[in-house]
Design a protein around this motif. Structure first.
Motif, short mmCIF file in Angstrom:
data_model
loop_
_atom_site.label_atom_id
_atom_site.label_comp_id
_atom_site.label_asym_id
_atom_site.label_seq_id
_atom_site.Cartn_x
_atom_site.Cartn_y
_atom_site.Cartn_z
N TRP A 69 1.00 -0.92 0.07
CA TRP A 69 -0.16 -0.04 0.14
C TRP A 69 0.97 1.28 -0.16
CZ3 TRP A 69 -4.91 1.05 -0.90
CH2 TRP A 69 -5.89 -0.12 -0.99
N ARG A 72 0.00 3.34 -2.89
CA ARG A 72 -1.15 3.93 -2.91
C ARG A 72 -1.68 4.61 -1.56
NH1 ARG A 72 -4.16 -1.64 -4.11
NH2 ARG A 72 -2.46 -2.54 -2.95
N ALA A 73 -1.07 4.91 -0.88
CA ALA A 73 -1.37 5.61 0.30
C ALA A 73 -1.92 6.98 0.15
CB ALA A 73 -0.06 5.98 1.18
N PRO A 74 -3.10 7.23 0.90
CA PRO A 74 -3.84 8.58 0.33
C PRO A 74 -3.47 9.80 0.49
CG PRO A 74 -4.71 7.43 2.32
CD PRO A 74 -3.49 6.63 1.85
N THR A 190 -16.17 9.43 6.28
CA THR A 190 -17.51 9.15 5.56
C THR A 190 -18.13 7.88 5.72
OG1 THR A 190 -16.32 8.18 3.46
CG2 THR A 190 -16.42 10.67 3.58
N GLU A 192 -18.54 5.73 3.65
CA GLU A 192 -17.61 4.69 3.15
C GLU A 192 -16.46 4.13 3.73
OE1 GLU A 192 -18.85 7.26 0.92
OE2 GLU A 192 -18.81 6.48 -1.10
N GLN A 193 -15.75 5.21 4.31
CA GLN A 193 -14.70 5.12 5.14
C GLN A 193 -14.99 4.18 6.50
OE1 GLN A 193 -13.53 9.29 5.28
NE2 GLN A 193 -11.46 8.67 4.42
N LEU B 242 -7.18 6.31 -4.13
CA LEU B 242 -8.11 6.50 -3.24
C LEU B 242 -8.73 8.02 -3.18
CD1 LEU B 242 -6.28 4.64 -0.28
CD2 LEU B 242 -8.39 4.42 -1.18
N GLN B 243 -7.78 8.92 -3.55
CA GLN B 243 -8.15 10.30 -3.50
C GLN B 243 -9.16 10.45 -4.69
OE1 GLN B 243 -7.80 13.10 -1.66
NE2 GLN B 243 -5.99 12.54 -0.69
N TYR B 246 -12.65 8.44 -3.66
CA TYR B 246 -13.73 8.93 -2.43
C TYR B 246 -13.25 10.49 -2.38
CZ TYR B 246 -13.62 4.15 -1.38
OH TYR B 246 -13.78 2.62 -1.42
N ALA B 249 -12.85 12.92 0.68
CA ALA B 249 -12.62 12.43 2.03
C ALA B 249 -11.33 12.72 2.59
CB ALA B 249 -12.63 10.65 1.79
#
Ligand SMILES: [Fe+2]
Ligand SMILES: [Fe+2]
Ligand SMILES: [Fe+2]
Lengths: 332, 251
Positions: A69, A72-74, A190, A192-193, B242-243, B246, B249
């Protein structure tokens, strides 16, 4: 991380020198550390080598599910923190291999044992990381369980292992807080989260509870390792401690545990919990978890793809030595 | 889109650092030896840290409320300003180390020059980054020497990586009108002026490594103005997923 995979029979107490053995045990009983050059029973050496190397293997196999990850970390903050965390785990592997090497087995040998399947690693890492919330769940639960196991190991009778654990535990507790903070952010995010966080807890809870190993009644090794002061608490005691610490944290952020029998027992002041599915535990240890094959394949690929690099480093070091020796002769 | 030269310049510095840091992070858990998992991780962390500082500053200059994450996660490939070198795939360990050396040997004197920038914020970020990049030059340089002068296989791999990546080095030393004005104002460093030191550094290492510096072939460029290779899109697809999935968020 984790000493869970240590579910094999103790080494039989070899007929050693009774005088040396008595002196060794007295040393251990007095809470003094055993150091690499001290005399120790063969069984003690073998048990520790196995436990420390399994712990080291767990750290490095554990880099894979979380490493998944990093790209892909946000957010950039999360990316840097996760990269640093996975790097810490590699560092833990390194200290632990060094500690195990003081008992006479080389890192190369330990690697071979891992790659051949002879040595085990914590089977928690045979579960997949499917969403970002899994990164939170692993930090919170898996590092959290590891800490419960490892804090007593800071007092382990073997000096190099105990010292490695002190350093490692500090970092693991930082990982645990960081993971919990990810879960909290998601649980308060959210819908979803929040669902993502709940789903991660649902999948990681039981495997984390199983990290403490079989119930004491089924455990084959506790007595001897307790006498040697390698192990200090039983699997069940540590598991209960973990559950008692973790359940209120989950409730605090509004998550539910996937155990309908989980309830606080006013008499014992502990959380009672449901039946653990030991068939799943055994199945995953035996190699049929969701990711056992992928994890080993990746470790093997890294090892094989890196062989030419390691060979080059050795070849270069040797060339350099030869050149220096030749230059020295020429100068004389 | 109208933007100030200083904003563009900060963004270029940030994008270079982030994309290369992202590439380094792909190695973690897969490198040839455990010590390198840690070293590559360190270099990745340095670069991501530099990127964050430059993004924060770029966002401040722009003044439209874009923070580091908006800049990193919500731009499409054509708005990225990194040089093509840093988005090239990791390849084998030799390609990663050659790429790192080519970039670090440029970034190190760049940041050294920027420590004297008339822009105090750039100078402050550069002061920390300069020390970090000195380590990247040393670490990647040592590996290039080991690989070049190691075994026959490692030599071949290192030479092949150098032959492939060298064409991307010219872009490092290009400048355009955006940078010209800043160079004249003593804010940006003149890339062309960095080239002699870069050449000294890499050529010295290549000669120790018994590698042949490739002839200066056609230069692959375009990253600074948003013309990228195919690779960048995949990096962004991973990084931004992810961004994008969502929107809005907080993580
Ligand atoms: Fe651990
Ligand atoms: Fe660890
Ligand atoms: Fe950890």
């Amino acid at each position: 991380m984790y000493t869970q995979a240590l579910n094999v029979k103790d080494e039989p107490a070899a007929a050693g020198d009774p005088v040396l053995e008595a002196r060794f045990q007295a040393h251990v009983d007095a809470e003094l550390k055993i150091e690499p050059n001290d005399w120790m029973p063969e069984g003690y050496r073998k048990t520790l080598t196995r436990q420390i190397s399994q712990h080291a293997h767990s750290e490095i196999v554990g880099m894979l599910p979380e490493g998944n990850w990093i790209t892909r970390a946000p957010t950039l903050r999360r990316k840097a923190a996760l990269l640093a965390k996975v790097q810490d785990e590699g560092g833990h592997g390194l200290y632990l291999y060094s500690a195990a090497e003081t008992l006479g087995t080389s890192r190369e040998q330990m690697f071979e044992q891992l790659l051949s399947g002879k040595a085990k690693y914590s089977s928690i890492f045979n579960y997949p990381t499917l969403t970002w919330a899994d990164i939170g769940a692993i930090g919170w639960l898996v590092d959290g369980a590891a800490i419960m196991n490892q804090i007593p190991l800071c007092r382990c009778s073997y000096g190099p292992y105990a010292r490695a654990m002190i350093r490692i535990c500090k970092e693991e507790s930082f990982h645990q807080r960081q993971g919990y903070e990810i879960m909290m952010t998601l649980a308060r995010g959210t819908p979803e989260q929040k669902a993502m966080a709940q789903d991660a807890l649902n999948r990681w809870w039981w495997p984390s509870v199983m990290m403490f190993g079989p119930s004491d009644s089924d455990s084959q090794h506790s007595d001897q390792t307790m006498r040697w002061k390698i192990k200090r608490f039983s699997n069940d005691d540590l598991r209960q401690k973990f559950i008692d610490a973790t359940v209120p944290q989950g409730h605090f952020i509004g998550l539910e545990f996937p155990d309908k029998d989980l309830k606080f027992n006013e008499e014992t002041k502990h959380w009672d919990f449901g039946e653990i599915d030991w068939t799943e535990f055994k199945r995953v240890i035996a190699g049929d978890g969701p990711c056992n094959k992928q994890r080993m394949k990746q470790r093997r690929a890294a090892h094989d793809n890196g062989r030419w690099v390691r060979e080059a480093a050795l070849a270069y070091a040797e060339k350099r030595r030869n050149r220096e020796a030749a230059a020295k002769i020429a100068a004389e | 889109m109208h933007e100030t030269p200083l904003f563009s310049y900060a963004l270029r510095l940030a994008d270079n650092a982030l994309i290369l840091g992202h590439r380094m992070s792909e190695w973690i858990g897969h490198s040839p030896v455990l010590e390198e998992d840690l070293a590559l991780g360190n270099m990745g962390l340095d670069l991501i840290g530099q990127a964050r500082a430059f993004y924060a500053y770029a966002g401040e200059i722009e003044g439209k409320g874009r923070d580091e994450d908006k800049l990193a996660y919500l731009r499409d490939a054509k708005d990225w300003r990194n040089v093509l070198l840093v988005e090239q795939p990791n390849g084998d360990f030799a390609a990663t180390m050659i790429r790192q050396l080519l970039f670090a040997a440029y970034a190190h004197p760049l940041y050294a020059a920027l420590t004297k920038s008339k822009d105090a914020s750039l100078a402050a970020i550069a002061a920390k980054a300069e020390k970090e990049m000195a380590y990247h030059v040393r670490h990647s340089g040592e590996w290039v020497i080991r690989l070049g002068d190691g075994t026959e296989e490692s030599h071949e791999r290192a030479q092949a990586a150098l032959d492939e990546l060298y064409a991307y080095s010219t872009e490092l030393f290009e400048s355009d009108d955006v940078e010209r004005a800043l160079i004249d104002a003593g804010i940006a460093a003149d890339p062309a002026a960095l080239r002699p030191e870069w050449e000294r550094t890499v050529n010295h290492i290549f000669s120790e490594a018994t590698l042949k510096t490739p002839p200066q072939s056609f230069a692959q460029t375009g990253g600074r103005t948003g013309r990228h290779s195919e690779h960048l899109g995949y990096i962004l697809a991973d990084m931004q997923f992810l961004q994008r999935t969502y929107p809005g968020a907080a993580w």
